[in-house]
Design a protein around this motif. Structure first.
Motif, mmCIF file in Angstrom:
data_model
loop_
_atom_site.group_PDB
_atom_site.id
_atom_site.type_symbol
_atom_site.label_atom_id
_atom_site.label_comp_id
_atom_site.label_asym_id
_atom_site.label_seq_id
_atom_site.Cartn_x
_atom_site.Cartn_y
_atom_site.Cartn_z
ATOM 1 N N SER A 410 -27.455 28.082 -1.426
ATOM 2 C CA SER A 410 -25.630 28.632 -1.683
ATOM 3 C C SER A 410 -24.822 28.180 -1.097
ATOM 4 O O SER A 410 -25.059 28.401 0.522
ATOM 5 C CB SER A 410 -25.799 30.202 -2.077
ATOM 6 N N ASP A 440 -25.869 28.807 -10.243
ATOM 7 C CA ASP A 440 -24.593 28.620 -9.987
ATOM 8 C C ASP A 440 -24.266 27.156 -9.994
ATOM 9 O O ASP A 440 -23.738 26.405 -9.209
ATOM 10 C CB ASP A 440 -24.010 30.054 -8.965
ATOM 11 N N GLU A 441 -22.480 27.441 -11.103
ATOM 12 C CA GLU A 441 -22.230 26.475 -11.203
ATOM 13 C C GLU A 441 -22.006 25.336 -9.528
ATOM 14 O O GLU A 441 -21.260 24.421 -9.548
ATOM 15 C CB GLU A 441 -21.120 25.756 -12.418
ATOM 16 N N ARG A 442 -21.016 26.860 -8.961
ATOM 17 C CA ARG A 442 -20.182 26.454 -8.208
ATOM 18 C C ARG A 442 -21.117 26.358 -6.712
ATOM 19 O O ARG A 442 -20.638 26.126 -6.143
ATOM 20 C CB ARG A 442 -19.217 27.200 -7.991
ATOM 21 N N HIS A 445 -27.212 27.795 -6.418
ATOM 22 C CA HIS A 445 -27.610 28.959 -6.064
ATOM 23 C C HIS A 445 -26.608 30.844 -5.900
ATOM 24 O O HIS A 445 -26.111 30.487 -4.915
ATOM 25 C CB HIS A 445 -29.193 29.258 -5.625
ATOM 26 N N ALA A 446 -26.926 31.329 -6.556
ATOM 27 C CA ALA A 446 -25.888 32.552 -5.862
ATOM 28 C C ALA A 446 -27.325 33.591 -5.475
ATOM 29 O O ALA A 446 -28.406 33.780 -6.835
ATOM 30 C CB ALA A 446 -24.906 33.575 -7.048
ATOM 31 N N SER A 448 -29.591 36.928 -5.667
ATOM 32 C CA SER A 448 -29.206 38.190 -6.877
ATOM 33 C C SER A 448 -30.652 39.213 -6.140
ATOM 34 O O SER A 448 -30.314 38.407 -5.408
ATOM 35 C CB SER A 448 -29.238 38.052 -7.853
ATOM 36 N N ARG A 477 -24.751 38.247 -4.928
ATOM 37 C CA ARG A 477 -23.565 38.204 -6.027
ATOM 38 C C ARG A 477 -23.732 39.898 -7.299
ATOM 39 O O ARG A 477 -22.895 40.441 -7.216
ATOM 40 C CB ARG A 477 -23.622 37.437 -6.592
ATOM 41 N N THR A 478 -25.037 40.454 -7.560
ATOM 42 C CA THR A 478 -25.315 41.165 -7.957
ATOM 43 C C THR A 478 -26.804 42.219 -7.830
ATOM 44 O O THR A 478 -27.233 41.662 -6.845
ATOM 45 C CB THR A 478 -26.018 40.393 -9.979
#
Length: 504
Positions: A410, A440-442, A445-446, A448, A477-478
């Motif tokens: 990430s 995740d686009e930015r 990976h985010a 979770s 993030r989540t």
């Protein structure tokens, strides 16, 4: 750069001897060091260190980019010591593990960071020196000259997250780091009039190599700890930056900003690692920096770096990892231990003199990743078996397929799911936790997190407890609560099922 590569490794501190005396070498907030200053300051810092440590001792630094963090890699090498750079984004729990695991005898950090440590966080007998007090002491020393250390001696331990457990220390020799600098300086075609903006953490091999490869070429480095992407643009304009390295999430932000024409025009090369560039991002970078050559790259801390894509092929093959960098031998090995056929999937295996010496004090994990090279290897010896699945096209270009393990990447950071999960359970608010990376686009990976809460669970309290234990880049993030977490037929938590469900 010379037209031929010199494959002979040198003591790492000899990089300080490469540049012309009056040419700029390091731009700091308080002024600029030329290459003669660099030699003198490295020598003085090395002399100061020899009075406080014995050969082979570990010296840790935990600070933002500045003179100390930039010069310690060479000063420790000159003094026969082992540098342990600690990511300044890490918090007390991670820092305590690195300090204890490495057995460091000295920690250089600013007063605020030193004040955040508690009793028991440092190894017995470990001394601390505040960065603010360091140079007044160093200035009193007579400089040490270039060393004659064996290039096979240990020079640095870089801590990197694995898919399980605490960060592990990758052992790099003088020769590993010297040849890494030579390799990158050559294929990037760095020159003595180049200016490199150092935006990546110096605790990363990619970030540290920004210094080493630039100094090998006799160029200048401008280290930067930026708060906003606009800070990067301003620094490029102010210092006439010609070389910029970044990870995809930062590139996404940088292409959304208006760049002064002079800053974009002076840029000679852009380098990327820590995740693949999308085709759309490649087009945006090419449009914004039409005169700059774009170098997509793939690397492993365990072998420094493995491949790069020739800038001439970026437009026609934007998703390729390219081919092996100088001094690296890259093989694609199938499940039978043979070289995979063209376009067939296999494991990326890296052999050659850039392969690290293993994991510090961790024979078990070293044996898993550092194994005898495949039969087809020309170098032989020990190779790094990456766990990454790739394929090689008929033209020799490599393409990434996926990871075999659960590592989350990430914003260019390698994140251990287990480290996030352990921190979650340690809050006392959840019984079980599973961390996964979702596209995740930015960020690439985010993070979770799926949890099975205990009685009295409160999400806000849980998030605050995680924020106190983990650096920002590891925070989920989540967070999704489950009465029961899914398990596979073996009774283990089913990470793949959770990832699929959370992504839906």
């Amino acid at each position: 750069m010379p037209s031929t590569l010199d494959p002979r490794p040198r003591p790492l501190d000899h990089l300080a001897e490469r540049g012309k005396a009056g040419a700029p070498a390091l731009v700091l907030r308080g002024g600029t060091l030329n290459h003669e200053d660099l030699r003198t300051r490295v020598g003085k810092l090395a002399a100061w260190l020899t009075d406080r440590a014995d050969k082979g001792d570990r010296i840790a630094s935990w600070a933002a980019k500045g003179e100390a963090t930039c010069l310690l890699p060479l000063a420790c090498a000159r003094a026969g010591l082992v540098h342990v750079p600690v990511n300044p984004l890490l918090k007390r729990m991670q820092v305590a593990h690195i300090m204890t695991d490495s057995g460091a005898v000295l920690l250089v950090a600013n007063r605020a960071r030193l004040g955040s440590l508690a009793d028991g966080d440092l190894p017995p007998g470990c001394a601390c020196v505040a960065e603010e007090d360091l140079w007044a002491q160093v200035e009193q020393c007579d400089p040490l000259g270039p060393s004659d250390h064996d290039p096979g001696d240990l020079a640095a331990i870089l801590y990197t997250s694995g898919s399980t457990g605490q960060p592990k220390g990758v052992m790099l020799s003088h020769g590993n780091m010297w040849l890494g600098a030579v390799s990158v300086a050559h294929y990037l075609d760095l020159a003595s009039d180049d200016v490199t903006l150092g935006v990546l953490p110096l605790s990363f091999d990619y970030g540290q190599n920004q210094l080493l490869s630039t100094w090998y070429a006799g160029g200048c480095v401008v280290p930067l700890d930026y708060l906003m992407p606009k800070d990067v643009v301003k620094a490029c304009s102010r210092h006439g930056v010609t070389t910029l390295a970044a990870v995809p999430p930062l590139w996404v932000q940088l292409v959304e900003i208006d760049w002064p024409e002079d800053a974009a025009r002076r840029m000679r090369r852009l380098t990327n690692s820590g995740g693949a560039l999308t085709e759309g991002l490649v087009r945006s970078l090419r449009q914004l920096f039409p005169k700059a050559r774009l170098f997509p790259m793939y690397g492993l801390t365990e072998a420094f770096r493995s491949t790069y894509l020739d800038p001439a092929l970026v437009d026609s093959h934007p998703t390729s990892m390219g081919k092996a960098i100088p001094f690296a031998e890259i093989l694609v090995i199938d499940d039978d231990g043979n070289v995979a056929a063209d376009d067939a999937e296999g494991e990326l295996v890296h052999a050659g003199p850039l392969v690290a010496q293993g994991y510090w004090q961790d024979a078990e994990r070293t044996a898993e990743r550092f194994r005898p090279a495949p039969r087809a290897s020309q170098y032989g010896g020990t190779a790094v078996w990456s766990g990454d699945r790739v394929r090689r096209a008929a033209d020799g270009l490599l393409y990434f397929v996926g990871r075999r393990d659960a590592m989350i990447k990430s914003a260019g950071n390698r994140i251990s799911p287990q480290e996030v999960e352990d921190a979650a359970v340690a809050t006392g608010l959840v019984a079980e936790a599973v961390a996964v990376g979702l596209p995740d686009e930015r960020l690439g990976h985010a993070v979770s997190l799926a949890v099975r809460p205990l009685a009295g669970f409160d999400l806000e309290t849980f998030r605050k407890a995680l924020a106190a234990a983990l650096p920002n880049f590891m925070l989920p993030r989540t967070v999704r609560a489950y009465a029961e977490l899914p398990r596979n037929p073996n009774g283990k938590l089913d990470r793949n099922a959770l990832a699929a469900e959370m992504a839906a």
